[in-house]
Design an enzyme around this catalytic site. Structure first.
Site, PDB file in Angstrom:
ATOM      1  CG  HIS A   1       4.277  -4.022  -5.305  1.00  0.00           C
ATOM      2  ND1 HIS A   1       4.852  -2.744  -4.481  1.00  0.00           N
ATOM      3  CD2 HIS A   1       3.084  -4.422  -4.496  1.00  0.00           C
ATOM      4  CE1 HIS A   1       3.321  -2.666  -4.206  1.00  0.00           C
ATOM      5  NE2 HIS A   1       2.495  -3.539  -3.947  1.00  0.00           N
TER       6      HIS A   1
ATOM      7  NE  ARG B   1       1.902   0.155  -1.899  1.00  0.00           N
ATOM      8  CZ  ARG B   1       2.920  -0.024  -0.957  1.00  0.00           C
ATOM      9  NH1 ARG B   1       1.995  -0.733   0.022  1.00  0.00           N
ATOM     10  NH2 ARG B   1       4.339   0.734  -1.040  1.00  0.00           N
TER      11      ARG B   1
ATOM     12  NE  ARG C   1       0.869   4.490  -5.192  1.00  0.00           N
ATOM     13  CZ  ARG C   1       1.902   3.502  -4.780  1.00  0.00           C
ATOM     14  NH1 ARG C   1       3.140   4.074  -4.458  1.00  0.00           N
ATOM     15  NH2 ARG C   1       1.218   2.179  -5.018  1.00  0.00           N
TER      16      ARG C   1
ATOM     17  CD  GLU D   1       7.255   6.824  -6.943  1.00  0.00           C
ATOM     18  OE1 GLU D   1       7.333   6.406  -6.427  1.00  0.00           O
ATOM     19  OE2 GLU D   1       5.707   6.994  -7.455  1.00  0.00           O
TER      20      GLU D   1
ATOM     21  CG  ASN E   1       9.813   0.505  -1.124  1.00  0.00           C
ATOM     22  OD1 ASN E   1      10.626   0.977  -0.109  1.00  0.00           O
ATOM     23  ND2 ASN E   1       8.160   1.016  -0.226  1.00  0.00           N
ATOM     24  CG  ASP E   2       9.789   2.806  -7.457  1.00  0.00           C
ATOM     25  OD1 ASP E   2      10.291   1.762  -7.196  1.00  0.00           O
ATOM     26  OD2 ASP E   2       8.244   3.272  -7.864  1.00  0.00           O
TER      27      ASP E   2
ATOM     28  NE  ARG F   1      11.023  -1.126  -5.809  1.00  0.00           N
ATOM     29  CZ  ARG F   1       9.639  -1.225  -5.208  1.00  0.00           C
ATOM     30  NH1 ARG F   1       9.374  -1.483  -4.180  1.00  0.00           N
ATOM     31  NH2 ARG F   1       8.048  -0.942  -5.480  1.00  0.00           N
TER      32      ARG F   1
ATOM     33  CB  CYS G   1       4.376   6.092   1.770  1.00  0.00           C
ATOM     34  SG  CYS G   1       4.632   7.189   0.839  1.00  0.00           S
TER      35      CYS G   1
END
Length: 602
Positions: free
Chosen positions: A216, A323, A359, A461, A484-485, A495, A532
């Protein structure tokens, strides 16, 4: 990762750029593209002020557990640094390895550890204060001995103690306002909360010894448009504050005290990048339409309120992912409904009628907010523990407060609500029920809110969500692919861990099939689906995602114009044919070749 001795050009570099003896090149993971040149500012990771308070006897066990967690985290950090030290030249590796071994030993049953545990159990004090007090006592005893060896050991104990206190307090660096303008920040590690405090007008870029390309912190760097390199072996040993440093966030290089020729080369490259940015600005008012007339909506991922102006300036069609974690960072208390509402209202109104997808809270793992610490228990793998929607459903007050603020912000412009880490329709139904209750309460209070209620969507995700997308589509109003996840969970890769970063592959056949499952389910249910995650902001993947039927992409604002340029040169029918061809492949290398060939052909 490796370090090049001064005077040795990196193998990948142009050999005509032979560095002088004073020039040193370090390598890490280029996580945020661009070039920054400026004075190094080594972030002091020394002691932070610690509180002193009484721990009741009944809570001593919990305080000892908290200290044990900090010790375990410190050991993991030391282990990572030891792994990196192995990549250094032999002499440097030997020196650093010896130092880290001493630090690891201090964290294993030493007088420091035993003394802290005794103070917590017998004196009833908090762990931070116990660490500080024990170090002071050890230093007093060692100082009475005229022995150079013992004097060196107390410095090791102070450094380990500082690490323990930082891990106990979980405090980010409080400010970067004291750094000179245009500085390159150098640190052992930057948390997402640290990165959120950076002002791109003052900070030119940053480098760390630890960190991964898809963590992140890296995402925050890309969102802020700051060139960054993480996971640099030997970083803190190799650079001092005030030295001129070049950060190449694309190649993953740090150049310390560059020669005149190297400096001129990178300044010229900076000018070329600036010229390219100016050329991209001509696309701001043009639509993101393929050559055969298919329109793709390009939206912005927003980490911080200050990015709203940037999103509008590059012509974003809306905010595809807001976010909300920033409201919980760098504070010890939870934000109230009114506070959250004011922040969200400003963002929604600031988008001038363009939709904003908000979110709900997604914390846990590396994004743990200090204010929420008491809601978490120790977990061997935080990425699989109590986080995201699981925490929100477990703590209904947190969820209801956030939903109320979101609904109230929806009175000022179009919004959607997005739920993170969904694995089953039951979770969606539970949130929808909570949303209805919150709306009724707002109505009784005669507080304006979004009417009708906004669409409720889910993040795809985790593999379970992708494989069960047909069922989720019956409960959700839209999908957002969090690649990403999804990649992390599908490939069992952390990651944020630079030691396995090379295994993180968006083009792995399993990942692509999960994306296809979700996209096909959304198309069958006739609900919107967007990407996204970081894949959405890479021009390389634009044709593949378009070929899979995805028409909404959301990304860091800095990526919108480069993706738009790629879309305007592509044919969607040809992209569909190439996507089908790619899905028939089982080898990631073959997949990458097919995609890159298509991109090169236009």
């Amino acid at each position: 990762m490796k370090i090049d001795k001064p005077g040795t050009p990196p193998p990948e570099a142009d050999q005509s750029r032979a560095p002088t003896r004073a020039e040193t090149v370090l390598r890490g993971l280029g996580v945020s593209p661009g070039i920054a040149i400026g004075p190094a500012h080594v972030v002091d990771a020394g002691f932070v002020p610690v509180p002193e308070y009484v721990v009741p006897a009944a809570e001593a066990g919990a305080e000892l557990s908290r200290f044990s967690e900090a010790v375990a985290k410190s050991r993991r950090q030391i282990k990572k640094l030891q792994a990196k030290a192995a990549a250094l030249p032999e002499a440097a590796a030997e020196e650093i390895t010896y130092l880290l071994e001493a630090h690891a030993a201090i964290l294993t049953g030493s007088r420091l550890i035993r003394g802290v545990e005794r103070r917590i159990a017998e004196d009833g004090v908090n762990a931070e204060y116990a660490v500080q007090s024990e170090i002071a006592e050890i230093a007093h005893h060692f100082g009475a001995m005229d022995d150079a060896y013992l004097a060196a050991r107390i410095q090791d104990i102070r450094e380990v103690g500082g690490r323990l206190i930082r891990n106990l307090t979980e405090r980010p660096f409080q400010t970067f306002s004291g750094t000179p303008d245009g500085s390159i920040l150098i640190a052992e590690e930057m948390t997402p909360a640290d990165t959120a405090l950076m002002d791109p007008r003052r900070v030119a870029g940053f480098c760390t010894a630890l960190g991964g390309a898809e963590g992140h912190t890296a995402i925050m760097a890309r969102s802020l448009g700051l060139p960054a390199v993480l996971g640099v072996a030997g970083l803190l040993r190799g650079v001092r504050s005030g030295q001129t440093v070049i950060v190449d966030g694309t190649a993953g290089e740090i150049i310390i005290e560059p020669s005149a020729a190297t400096l001129a080369e990178y300044q010229a490259r900076q000018e070329m990048l600036a010229a390219d940015r100016e050329q991209l600005k001509t696309l701001i008012d043009l639509p993101a339409v393929t050559r055969d007339g298919v329109e793709i909506r390009l939206m912005a991922n927003v980490e911080l309120p200050r990015e709203v102006d940037t999103a509008r300036s590059v012509g974003a069609d809306g905010i595809g992912l807001l976010r909300t974690e920033f409201m919980f960072m760098n504070r010890a208390d939870l934000p109230s409904e009114e506070e959250q509402y004011r922040v969200l209202r400003e963002i929604v109104a600031g988008m001038g009628g363009r939709p904003v997808t908000i979110r709900t809270l997604d914390v846990g793992g590396e994004k743990l907010a200090t204010a929420l610490g008491r809601h978490f228990t120790e977990c061997a793998n935080p990425a699989l523990g109590l986080r995201a929607i699981r925490l929100s459903l477990r703590e209904p007050k947190i969820l209801d407060t956030q939903l109320a603020a979101i609904l109230r912000a929806g009175a000022h412009g179009p919004i959607r609500i997005l739920l993170p880490m969904i694995t089953s329709p039951a979770e969606v139904r539970a949130v929808r029920a909570a949303l209805s209750l919150v709306a009724r309460r707002l109505k009784r209070r005669r507080v304006p809110f979004a009417d009708p209620l906004p669409p409720l969507g889910v993040m795809i995700e985790v593999p379970a969500a992708a494989l069960g997308a047909d069922a989720l589509a019956q409960s959700a109003d839209f999908f957002a692919l969090g690649t990403n996840d999804l990649i992390q969970y599908t490939l069992a890769i952390d990651r944020g861990d630079e030691s396995v970063a090379h295994l993180y592959d968006p083009l792995h056949p399993a990942v692509l099939r999960l994306i296809q499952f979700a996209a096909d389910a959304a198309l069958r249910a006739r609900i919107p689906i967007s990407v996204c995650g970081e894949m959405g902001g890479e021009p390389r993947y634009a044709a593949l995602l378009t070929g899979l039927g995805i028409r909404d992409l959301s990304m860091a604002p800095s990526k919108i114009l480069t993706v738009k340029r790629r879309i305007r040169t592509m044919d969607s029918v040809a992209a569909c044919r190439r996507a089908r061809m790619i899905l028939d492949q089982s080898d990631p290398g073959r997949i990458a070749a097919l995609l890159d060939d298509f991109n090169e052909a236009g």
